[in-house]
Design a protein around this motif. Structure first.
Motif, PDB file in Angstrom:
ATOM      1  N   ARG A 110       0.621  -1.204  -0.151  1.00 28.40           N
ATOM      2  CA  ARG A 110      -0.171   0.006   0.124  1.00 28.40           C
ATOM      3  C   ARG A 110       0.843   1.307   0.027  1.00 28.40           C
ATOM      4  NH1 ARG A 110      -0.707   4.198   2.421  1.00 28.40           N
ATOM      5  NH2 ARG A 110       1.033   3.539   3.728  1.00 28.40           N
ATOM      6  N   SER A 111       0.300   2.209  -0.609  1.00 27.37           N
ATOM      7  CA  SER A 111       1.027   3.554  -0.783  1.00 27.37           C
ATOM      8  C   SER A 111      -0.146   4.468  -0.931  1.00 27.37           C
ATOM      9  CB  SER A 111       2.004   3.511  -1.985  1.00 27.37           C
ATOM     10  OG  SER A 111       2.995   4.418  -1.852  1.00 27.37           O
ATOM     11  N   SER A 112       0.318   5.938  -0.458  1.00 25.09           N
ATOM     12  CA  SER A 112      -0.826   6.839  -0.813  1.00 25.09           C
ATOM     13  C   SER A 112      -0.727   7.579  -2.260  1.00 25.09           C
ATOM     14  CB  SER A 112      -0.203   8.212   0.190  1.00 25.09           C
ATOM     15  OG  SER A 112      -0.364   7.912   1.433  1.00 25.09           O
TER      16      SER A 112
ATOM     17  N   ARG B 153      -2.183   9.955  -5.050  1.00 26.48           N
ATOM     18  CA  ARG B 153      -2.375  11.270  -5.343  1.00 26.48           C
ATOM     19  C   ARG B 153      -2.592  11.765  -6.869  1.00 26.48           C
ATOM     20  NH1 ARG B 153       1.477  11.091  -1.529  1.00 26.48           N
ATOM     21  NH2 ARG B 153       1.039  11.796   0.562  1.00 26.48           N
TER      22      ARG B 153
ATOM     23  N   TYR C  49      -7.323  15.665  -4.596  1.00 28.92           N
ATOM     24  CA  TYR C  49      -6.522  15.119  -5.760  1.00 28.92           C
ATOM     25  C   TYR C  49      -7.394  14.471  -6.865  1.00 28.92           C
ATOM     26  CZ  TYR C  49      -2.510  15.452  -2.612  1.00 28.92           C
ATOM     27  OH  TYR C  49      -1.675  15.770  -1.517  1.00 28.92           O
TER      28      TYR C  49
ATOM     29  N   CYS D  24      -5.725   7.842   0.151  1.00 30.81           N
ATOM     30  CA  CYS D  24      -4.934   8.767   0.948  1.00 30.81           C
ATOM     31  C   CYS D  24      -5.727   9.463   1.817  1.00 30.81           C
ATOM     32  CB  CYS D  24      -4.325   9.546  -0.225  1.00 30.81           C
ATOM     33  SG  CYS D  24      -2.992  10.909   0.699  1.00 30.81           S
ATOM     34  N   PHE D  25      -4.915   9.392   2.946  1.00 31.92           N
ATOM     35  CA  PHE D  25      -5.666  10.053   4.155  1.00 31.92           C
ATOM     36  C   PHE D  25      -5.205  11.705   3.980  1.00 31.92           C
ATOM     37  CE2 PHE D  25      -6.115  11.862   8.397  1.00 31.92           C
ATOM     38  CZ  PHE D  25      -6.440  10.645   9.215  1.00 31.92           C
ATOM     39  N   ILE D  26      -6.456  12.544   4.292  1.00 33.29           N
ATOM     40  CA  ILE D  26      -6.355  13.915   3.888  1.00 33.29           C
ATOM     41  C   ILE D  26      -6.461  14.683   5.294  1.00 33.29           C
ATOM     42  CG2 ILE D  26      -7.136  15.996   2.306  1.00 33.29           C
ATOM     43  CD1 ILE D  26      -5.760  13.802   0.913  1.00 33.29           C
ATOM     44  N   GLY D  27      -5.180  14.927   5.859  1.00 32.28           N
ATOM     45  CA  GLY D  27      -5.211  15.607   7.048  1.00 32.28           C
ATOM     46  C   GLY D  27      -5.681  16.979   6.758  1.00 32.28           C
ATOM     47  N   PHE D  28      -5.441  17.542   5.787  1.00 31.82           N
ATOM     48  CA  PHE D  28      -5.786  19.023   5.258  1.00 31.82           C
ATOM     49  C   PHE D  28      -7.192  19.208   5.186  1.00 31.82           C
ATOM     50  CE2 PHE D  28      -1.941  20.148   2.336  1.00 31.82           C
ATOM     51  CZ  PHE D  28      -1.470  20.866   3.499  1.00 31.82           C
TER      52      PHE D  28
ATOM     53  N   HIS E 281       6.638   4.949  -1.185  1.00 33.29           N
ATOM     54  CA  HIS E 281       7.561   5.758  -0.243  1.00 33.29           C
ATOM     55  C   HIS E 281       8.136   5.058   0.751  1.00 33.29           C
ATOM     56  CE1 HIS E 281       4.131   8.205  -1.930  1.00 33.29           C
ATOM     57  NE2 HIS E 281       4.938   8.611  -2.511  1.00 33.29           N
TER      58      HIS E 281
ATOM     59  N   ARG F 251      10.219   3.025   3.737  1.00 37.50           N
ATOM     60  CA  ARG F 251      10.593   3.286   5.148  1.00 37.50           C
ATOM     61  C   ARG F 251      12.013   2.716   5.546  1.00 37.50           C
ATOM     62  NH1 ARG F 251       5.981   4.866   4.335  1.00 37.50           N
ATOM     63  NH2 ARG F 251       4.174   4.798   5.472  1.00 37.50           N
TER      64      ARG F 251
HETATM   65  C1  LIG Z   1      -2.763  11.795   9.846  1.00 42.07           C
HETATM   66  C2  LIG Z   1      -2.415  11.805   8.202  1.00 42.07           C
HETATM   67  C3  LIG Z   1      -2.617  13.004   7.498  1.00 42.07           C
HETATM   68  C4  LIG Z   1      -2.070  12.876   6.152  1.00 42.07           C
HETATM   69  N1  LIG Z   1      -2.651  14.272   5.493  1.00 42.07           N
HETATM   70  C5  LIG Z   1      -2.370  14.276   4.075  1.00 42.07           C
HETATM   71  C6  LIG Z   1      -2.846  15.183   3.550  1.00 42.07           C
HETATM   72  O1  LIG Z   1      -3.545  16.119   3.604  1.00 42.07           O
HETATM   73  N2  LIG Z   1      -2.503  15.384   1.977  1.00 42.07           N
HETATM   74  C7  LIG Z   1      -1.634  14.198   1.413  1.00 42.07           C
HETATM   75  O2  LIG Z   1      -1.347  14.220   0.463  1.00 42.07           O
HETATM   76  N3  LIG Z   1      -1.172  13.316   2.165  1.00 42.07           N
HETATM   77  C8  LIG Z   1      -1.497  13.224   3.581  1.00 42.07           C
HETATM   78  N4  LIG Z   1      -1.066  12.022   4.280  1.00 42.07           N
HETATM   79  C9  LIG Z   1      -0.267  11.112   3.623  1.00 42.07           C
HETATM   80  C10 LIG Z   1       0.900  10.908   4.118  1.00 42.07           C
HETATM   81  O3  LIG Z   1       1.944  11.919   3.470  1.00 42.07           O
HETATM   82  C11 LIG Z   1       1.661   9.530   3.626  1.00 42.07           C
HETATM   83  O4  LIG Z   1       0.975   8.515   4.479  1.00 42.07           O
HETATM   84  C12 LIG Z   1       3.192   9.423   4.104  1.00 42.07           C
HETATM   85  O5  LIG Z   1       3.901  10.355   3.380  1.00 42.07           O
HETATM   86  C13 LIG Z   1       3.697   8.226   3.700  1.00 42.07           C
HETATM   87  O6  LIG Z   1       3.631   7.790   2.586  1.00 42.07           O
HETATM   88  P1  LIG Z   1       2.554   6.197   2.249  1.00 42.07           P
HETATM   89  O7  LIG Z   1       1.315   6.465   2.757  1.00 42.07           O
HETATM   90  O8  LIG Z   1       2.702   6.208   0.648  1.00 42.07           O
HETATM   91  O9  LIG Z   1       3.515   5.210   2.583  1.00 42.07           O
HETATM   92  C14 LIG Z   1      -1.603  12.023   5.639  1.00 42.07           C
HETATM   93  C15 LIG Z   1      -1.166  10.747   6.469  1.00 42.07           C
HETATM   94  C16 LIG Z   1      -1.619  10.790   7.635  1.00 42.07           C
HETATM   95  C17 LIG Z   1      -1.361   9.477   8.530  1.00 42.07           C
END
Ligand SMILES: Cc1cc2nc3c(=O)[nH]c(=O)nc-3n(C[C@H](O)[C@H](O)[C@H](O)COP(=O)(O)O)c2cc1C
Length: 189
Positions: free
Chosen positions: A11-13, A15, A95, A135-139, A177, A179
């Protein structure tokens, strides 16, 4: 390697998404996987709102970008990522994903953040195993205080906003991405 570990490590985020919709049955399966996560005292207090309307998704993205840019201006803490998004009318915190899942916790939750976060973790892995990117979007967190958003999502008063996850078919190669090695402070045997 078994399938579960495969999903965890692969798994990977994501975008960049194709515009094709996620079939409702798949979304329901993924929400179910989220709801089945461990949760404090099994209160089952996590609830979801799903947004697929592209106009609504983009509207709230722009609202958040303006809000974050305004807050940065006021606080004097300029953030280059936010500035760039504010200057680009096409910038989208979601995105272009075809679906956005918002996670809320009802008032009966005793561990709302933990419950919601575990739900997102389950949904990410379930979605990955089904060929979707997430993808988690904390924004998006500021939407938890946005009356228009909460009303449009039908969120009951007193519910707490916890998290946001986008989902869709990845468009193009998924960037991995990596680790570092696992960080173990101490192993007391
Ligand atoms: C709490 C949290 C908030 C995040 N917010 C954002 C965000 O707003 N935008 C974004 O592009 N990625 C966001 N991410 C994704 C992280 O950037 C990403 O998980 C991290 O760079 C590791 O990459 P991977 O998920 O591909 O392994 C967030 C992840 C977490 C856990």
């Amino acid at each position: 390697m078994n399938e579960t570990l495969g999903s965890i490590y692969e798994r990977s985020s994501v975008r960049k998404y194709k515009s094709e919709k996620v079939p409702e049955n798949d979304l329901r399966e993924i929400l179910k996987a989220g709801f089945c996560a461990a949760n404090g005292m099994n209160r089952q207090a996590i609830e979801f709102a799903v947004m697929e309307n592209a106009g609504s998704i983009f509207k709230y993205s722009r609202k958040i970008i303006s809000k974050l840019a305004e807050e940065a201006r006021h606080s004097g803490n300029s953030n280059p990522i936010i500035n760039r998004m504010a200057e680009d009318p096409a910038a989208d915190i979601f995105y272009g994903a075809p679906a956005v899942i918002f996670v809320f916790a009802g008032q009966n939750a005793i561990t709302p953040v933990e419950d919601g976060s575990l739900a997102v973790g389950n949904m990410m892995l379930a979605a990955h195993s089904m060929g979707y990117g997430t993808c988690f979007i904390g924004f998006a967190a500021g939407l938890g205080h946005d009356t228009e958003f909460l009303e449009e999502c039908g969120v009951p008063a007193g519910h707490r906003y916890v998290a946001c996850m986008i989902i869709g078919k990845p468009d193009g190669n998924i960037e991995k991405h990596p680790r570092s090695d696992v960080k173990i402070i101490k192993w007391i045997k």
